[in-house]
Scaffold this active site. Sequence first.
Site, PDB file in Angstrom:
ATOM      1  N   CYS A   7       0.846  -1.193   0.000  1.00  0.00           N
ATOM      2  CA  CYS A   7       0.000   0.000   0.000  1.00  0.00           C
ATOM      3  C   CYS A   7       0.885   1.248   0.000  1.00  0.00           C
ATOM      4  O   CYS A   7       2.068   1.192   0.346  1.00  0.00           O
ATOM      5  CB  CYS A   7      -0.874   0.027   1.252  1.00  0.00           C
ATOM      6  SG  CYS A   7      -2.041  -1.343   1.365  1.00  0.00           S
ATOM      7  N   GLU A  36       0.972   3.695   2.049  1.00  0.00           N
ATOM      8  CA  GLU A  36       1.521   4.008   3.366  1.00  0.00           C
ATOM      9  C   GLU A  36       2.810   3.233   3.629  1.00  0.00           C
ATOM     10  O   GLU A  36       3.756   3.763   4.210  1.00  0.00           O
ATOM     11  CB  GLU A  36       0.500   3.697   4.476  1.00  0.00           C
ATOM     12  CG  GLU A  36      -0.751   4.526   4.418  1.00  0.00           C
ATOM     13  CD  GLU A  36      -1.883   3.863   3.644  1.00  0.00           C
ATOM     14  OE1 GLU A  36      -3.048   4.144   3.949  1.00  0.00           O
ATOM     15  OE2 GLU A  36      -1.614   3.048   2.725  1.00  0.00           O
ATOM     16  N   ARG A  94     -10.984  10.323  -5.346  1.00  0.00           N
ATOM     17  CA  ARG A  94     -11.710   9.567  -4.314  1.00  0.00           C
ATOM     18  C   ARG A  94     -11.536  10.153  -2.930  1.00  0.00           C
ATOM     19  O   ARG A  94     -12.234   9.767  -1.996  1.00  0.00           O
ATOM     20  CB  ARG A  94     -11.272   8.102  -4.319  1.00  0.00           C
ATOM     21  CG  ARG A  94     -11.783   7.355  -5.548  1.00  0.00           C
ATOM     22  CD  ARG A  94     -11.450   5.891  -5.499  1.00  0.00           C
ATOM     23  NE  ARG A  94     -10.012   5.707  -5.712  1.00  0.00           N
ATOM     24  CZ  ARG A  94      -9.301   4.750  -5.131  1.00  0.00           C
ATOM     25  NH1 ARG A  94      -9.847   3.906  -4.285  1.00  0.00           N
ATOM     26  NH2 ARG A  94      -8.004   4.634  -5.391  1.00  0.00           N
ATOM     27  N   CYS A 151      -1.772  -1.900   7.210  1.00  0.00           N
ATOM     28  CA  CYS A 151      -1.096  -0.604   7.342  1.00  0.00           C
ATOM     29  C   CYS A 151      -1.264  -0.037   8.748  1.00  0.00           C
ATOM     30  O   CYS A 151      -0.325   0.541   9.303  1.00  0.00           O
ATOM     31  CB  CYS A 151      -1.603   0.386   6.300  1.00  0.00           C
ATOM     32  SG  CYS A 151      -1.032  -0.013   4.635  1.00  0.00           S
ATOM     33  N   TRP A 189       3.646  -5.318  18.651  1.00  0.00           N
ATOM     34  CA  TRP A 189       4.792  -6.107  18.239  1.00  0.00           C
ATOM     35  C   TRP A 189       5.979  -5.898  19.165  1.00  0.00           C
ATOM     36  O   TRP A 189       6.693  -6.837  19.489  1.00  0.00           O
ATOM     37  CB  TRP A 189       5.154  -5.769  16.798  1.00  0.00           C
ATOM     38  CG  TRP A 189       6.273  -6.572  16.248  1.00  0.00           C
ATOM     39  CD1 TRP A 189       6.263  -7.911  15.930  1.00  0.00           C
ATOM     40  CD2 TRP A 189       7.578  -6.115  15.923  1.00  0.00           C
ATOM     41  NE1 TRP A 189       7.477  -8.306  15.432  1.00  0.00           N
ATOM     42  CE2 TRP A 189       8.313  -7.208  15.414  1.00  0.00           C
ATOM     43  CE3 TRP A 189       8.203  -4.877  16.003  1.00  0.00           C
ATOM     44  CZ2 TRP A 189       9.631  -7.097  15.006  1.00  0.00           C
ATOM     45  CZ3 TRP A 189       9.516  -4.771  15.579  1.00  0.00           C
ATOM     46  CH2 TRP A 189      10.208  -5.878  15.097  1.00  0.00           C
TER      47      TRP A 189
END
Length: 137
Positions: A56, A58, A84, A93, A129
């Site tokens: 993506c 990002e 859009r 993401c 994480w």
Amino acid sequence: MTAQTHPVDHELIQAAAEVARTRCRGDNHTMAAAARAADGRIVTAVNAYHFTGGPCAELVLIGAAAAQGAYELDTIVAVGDRDRGVVPPCGRCRQVLLDYFPAVRVIVGTGDRVRSVAIADLLPETYVWADHQLDAE
């Protein structure tokens, strides 16, 4: 989590929209992202669509920012091609942004409902994480 009002970085939205308008062509590049680094620089990127799950915008932006020496991002936004407008980050993401930049703000919403929110607000009760890394030591 306490809701706080933060100004929306309209310059970021405009930067991402300009990249989406001028650089997103065809099916391979349909999203643009812009982020403001801690030093004030604006970094932009586009997605790299591929049927195997290309990154993506990002995620491409995180790499582009690092390549430019911008390791701290304050705010990020993604904008779709064909006018859009602002598009919220997908789940992957959101998780990556939280792991890399736990204090980053994300611009979401449309029209007069565009707002800046903490990444943690987009992932309540999330897996962290960094916590997993502490357990491994």
